[in-house]
Design an enzyme around this catalytic site. Structure first.
Site, mmCIF file in Angstrom:
data_model
loop_
_atom_site.group_PDB
_atom_site.id
_atom_site.type_symbol
_atom_site.label_atom_id
_atom_site.label_comp_id
_atom_site.label_asym_id
_atom_site.label_seq_id
_atom_site.Cartn_x
_atom_site.Cartn_y
_atom_site.Cartn_z
ATOM 1 N N GLN A 146 0.827 -1.203 0.000
ATOM 2 C CA GLN A 146 0.000 0.000 0.000
ATOM 3 C C GLN A 146 0.868 1.262 0.000
ATOM 4 O OE1 GLN A 146 -3.697 -0.848 2.748
ATOM 5 N NE2 GLN A 146 -1.921 -1.954 3.574
ATOM 6 N N HIS A 164 -1.332 1.398 -4.510
ATOM 7 C CA HIS A 164 -1.661 2.822 -4.583
ATOM 8 C C HIS A 164 -0.714 3.594 -5.488
ATOM 9 C CE1 HIS A 164 -3.610 2.147 -0.399
ATOM 10 N NE2 HIS A 164 -4.452 1.879 -1.371
ATOM 11 N N CYS A 307 8.446 -4.885 12.131
ATOM 12 C CA CYS A 307 8.646 -5.789 10.995
ATOM 13 C C CYS A 307 10.128 -6.043 10.762
ATOM 14 C CB CYS A 307 8.013 -5.195 9.735
ATOM 15 S SG CYS A 307 6.215 -5.057 9.813
#
EC number: 2.3.1.-
Length: 322
Positions: A146, A164, A307
């Site tokens: 995204q 996007h 992450c």
């Protein structure tokens, strides 16, 4: 004995996460994490659960959000305390405003011009590199991001959809020609000799804050081919994702046997729709994200951690980045 090994392995990951940064100084390492929300220490049992989840998958589908790029120094929008919405009153430009108002386009491009050198200079972090490694190993079937920062492409990903779009490209709204954003920067400089403003912190899309007074004399070029309006090749807020792109992602998801979300709260429907589809197909779902997400009830495995701390520790130890 097995549990002790897991503790040691997880401890190595945490230690090397700090010691193996490519930053030139400790100060740079701290600034890189300035937009990362606080999180609890990595849980070794949860890490093992994610390891098992990834190991069982043969065709893993991954969705990433802004939480993957915060460790590269790019802020997200919604994180508590450190996200753009929490720190400022700034909001991203709306699609209709950009289309209808020349003043809005002037303001957007002036801010983007100032922020571009910093925004374009960000590098992939350990999360991007780990996911790229999974792709090379044949573990990662497809990745949907995204984000518009091109960091997955910089990390070497081939099997990727930029849901996007990408801020490193510019599209003409008249003839549809795509050009590199770096080329437009040279045109801005030529049209605005001596024009400069100080960047006051770059947003997730490369925007910075400038007043209307500061931008009133900034000149914006049109398409070199047809003279029409130029726009970043990104989906602005209030716009919709191209239907062909959505269909392509659903086709790749249909080929997958598990889904991993990394660094996304899934508050935007354009990404959340794929979680709904995966849940309906009863695909196993894992989520790595600091803070709550829209899909907590769907997760088989859930880690609230960075992450860049978690993903390099997954897969066989000899192939890890940690």
């Amino acid at each position: 004995m097995r549990f002790l090994f897991k503790l040691r392995a997880a401890g190595e990951c945490r230690l090397l996460t700090v010691n193996s940064r490519n930053s030139s100084s400790a100060a740079e390492a701290v600034s890189t994490l300035a937009f990362v929300p606080a999180s609890a220490p990595l849980d070794t049992i949860e890490l093992e659960d994610l390891q098992d989840f990834v190991s069982r998958s043969k065709r893993l589908f991954v969705i990433t959000g802004a939480g993957v790029s915060t460790e590269s120094g790019i802020p997200d929008y919604r994180s508590e305390g450190v996200g753009l919405y929490a720190r400022t009153e700034r909001r991203p430009i709306q699609h209709t405003d950009f289309l209808k108002s020349a003043k809005a386009r002037q303001r957007y491009w002036a801010r983007n011009f100032v922020g571009w050198p910093q925004f374009s200079s960000h590098h992939p972090n350990r999360a991007h590199l780990a996911l790229s490694n999974w792709e090379r190993l044949g573990k990662l079937h497809w990745l949907v991001t995204q984000n518009v920062d091109a960091l997955h492409s910089k990390a070497g990903h081939q099997r990727v959809t930029e849901l996007h779009g990408c801020a490193h490209r510019v599209v003409c709204l008249g003839c549809g020609t795509l050009t590199a954003r770096s080329e437009l920067q040279h045109r801005f400089i030529s049209l605005n000799p001596g024009w400069s403003q100080e960047a006051g912190g770059v947003a997730p899309d490369g925007d910075v804050f400038l007043t209307d007074e500061q931008v009133q004399h900034f000149r914006v070029p049109g398409c070199e081919g047809c003279g029409a309006v130029l726009k970043p090749d990104v989906t602005f807020f209030g716009d919709t994702v191209d239907k062909d792109k959505v269909r392509h992602v659903h086709e790749r998801l249909a080929e997958a046997d598990a889904l991993l979300v990394a660094g996304s709260s899934l508050q935007v429907y354009s990404g959340y729709r794929f979680l709904l589809a995966a849940h309906e197909k009863k695909l196993p779902i894992a989520i790595v994200n600091i803070g709550l997400t829209r899909a907590e009830h769907m997760a088989w495995v859930r880690l609230s951690a960075r992450c860049g701390e978690v993903l390099p520790c997954i897969l066989p130890l000899s192939q890890r980045y940690c």
